[in-house]
Motif scaffolding. Structure first.
Motif, PDB file in Angstrom:
ATOM      1  N   ASP A 175      20.086 -22.803  69.530  1.00  0.00           N
ATOM      2  CA  ASP A 175      19.461 -23.043  67.865  1.00  0.00           C
ATOM      3  C   ASP A 175      18.190 -23.764  68.049  1.00  0.00           C
ATOM      4  OD1 ASP A 175      20.974 -25.254  68.685  1.00  0.00           O
ATOM      5  OD2 ASP A 175      21.827 -25.198  66.452  1.00  0.00           O
ATOM      6  N   GLY A 176      17.411 -23.806  69.113  1.00  0.00           N
ATOM      7  CA  GLY A 176      16.120 -24.232  69.221  1.00  0.00           C
ATOM      8  C   GLY A 176      15.684 -25.668  69.334  1.00  0.00           C
ATOM      9  N   PHE A 177      16.679 -26.629  69.744  1.00  0.00           N
ATOM     10  CA  PHE A 177      16.457 -27.952  69.603  1.00  0.00           C
ATOM     11  C   PHE A 177      16.467 -28.654  71.256  1.00  0.00           C
ATOM     12  CE2 PHE A 177      18.640 -27.034  65.612  1.00  0.00           C
ATOM     13  CZ  PHE A 177      17.771 -27.821  64.919  1.00  0.00           C
ATOM     14  N   ILE A 178      15.329 -29.328  71.197  1.00  0.00           N
ATOM     15  CA  ILE A 178      15.002 -29.935  72.632  1.00  0.00           C
ATOM     16  C   ILE A 178      15.834 -31.099  72.729  1.00  0.00           C
ATOM     17  CG2 ILE A 178      13.097 -28.424  72.932  1.00  0.00           C
ATOM     18  CD1 ILE A 178      11.333 -31.033  72.359  1.00  0.00           C
ATOM     19  N   GLY A 179      16.345 -31.765  71.738  1.00  0.00           N
ATOM     20  CA  GLY A 179      17.098 -32.983  71.790  1.00  0.00           C
ATOM     21  C   GLY A 179      17.699 -33.353  70.618  1.00  0.00           C
ATOM     22  N   ASP A 180      18.519 -34.339  70.706  1.00  0.00           N
ATOM     23  CA  ASP A 180      19.297 -34.710  69.231  1.00  0.00           C
ATOM     24  C   ASP A 180      18.196 -35.521  68.338  1.00  0.00           C
ATOM     25  OD1 ASP A 180      18.604 -37.582  69.921  1.00  0.00           O
ATOM     26  OD2 ASP A 180      20.844 -37.942  70.681  1.00  0.00           O
ATOM     27  N   PRO A 181      18.537 -35.663  67.278  1.00  0.00           N
ATOM     28  CA  PRO A 181      17.583 -36.169  66.402  1.00  0.00           C
ATOM     29  C   PRO A 181      16.857 -37.311  66.780  1.00  0.00           C
ATOM     30  CG  PRO A 181      19.972 -35.774  65.210  1.00  0.00           C
ATOM     31  CD  PRO A 181      19.770 -35.808  66.359  1.00  0.00           C
TER      32      PRO A 181
END
Length: 194
Positions: free
Chosen positions: A13-19
């Motif tokens: 879903d396009g995330f390179i890391g957590d928040p």
């Protein structure tokens, strides 16, 4: 002219890391086949420490001889004493407003007009330039990015740090390569259509 390639790992879903930007949750998907692919196709993107551990410290550079990263991308290695994570490359740049002095003579700091600095780097002779991360830097340089190589891991994060914080704006891409690996990882390459 050299290309700027955003070579990045992401969730489906396009995330390179957590928040907070941490990507440890993706590490279980870095399996033997995936590492072998990186060694064969992108050996310079493996850190100096990783190259030593894999016994490939003398592997030639294949695609990139310059790496550009944001301070938050550089910081985790720095915290464990890795001041020159890609010392096998010709040049290492860290973009930072907060670092005033480089922790290592092989690492150069950049501040100010980053896009202009990248245009100067692109005009030099050599292999291409690897944009290592992160989201803020990718946003600052989105007009300079010539190619995306996206390593997608088989995991959904739901929320976190996006690939770029550039905001909405459609950019047309052309698929130039796709490799599916046995562990569910997919590596796709896209050229930016200008």
């Amino acid at each position: 002219m050299r290309k700027l390639t955003y070579f990045i790992a992401t969730t489906v879903d396009g995330f390179i890391g957590d928040p907070d930007g941490e990507a440890d949750f993706m590490y279980p998907h870095v399996d033997e086949e995936f590492v072998a692919h990186l060694v064969a196709e992108y050996p310079e993107t493996i850190s100096a420490l990783g190259r030593t551990q894999l016994g490939i410290e003398d592997a030639p550079l294949k695609r990139f001889d310059t790496v550009l990263m944001g301070r938050r991308t550089y910081e985790p290695g720095l915290k464990v004493g890795m001041t020159s994570p890609y010392g096998h490359m010709r040049e290492q740049y860290v973009v930072s407003r907060s670092l005033t002095e480089s922790p290592d003579p092989q690492v150069q700091l950049l501040d100010g007009d980053i896009a202009a600095a990248v245009r100067e780097l692109k005009a030099q002779d050599g292999l291409d330039i690897w944009l290592c991360g992160g989201a803020d830097l990718a946003a600052q340089l989105h007009e300079e990015i010539d190619e995306y190589v996206v390593k997608t891991y088989p995991v959904i994060a739901g929320t976190g740090m996006p690939m770029s914080r550039v905001g909405f704006g459609v950019r047309r891409l052309e698929l130039t390569g796709c490799t599916a690996l046995g562990g569910g990882q997919i590596i796709t390459s896209y050229a930016v259509k200008r």
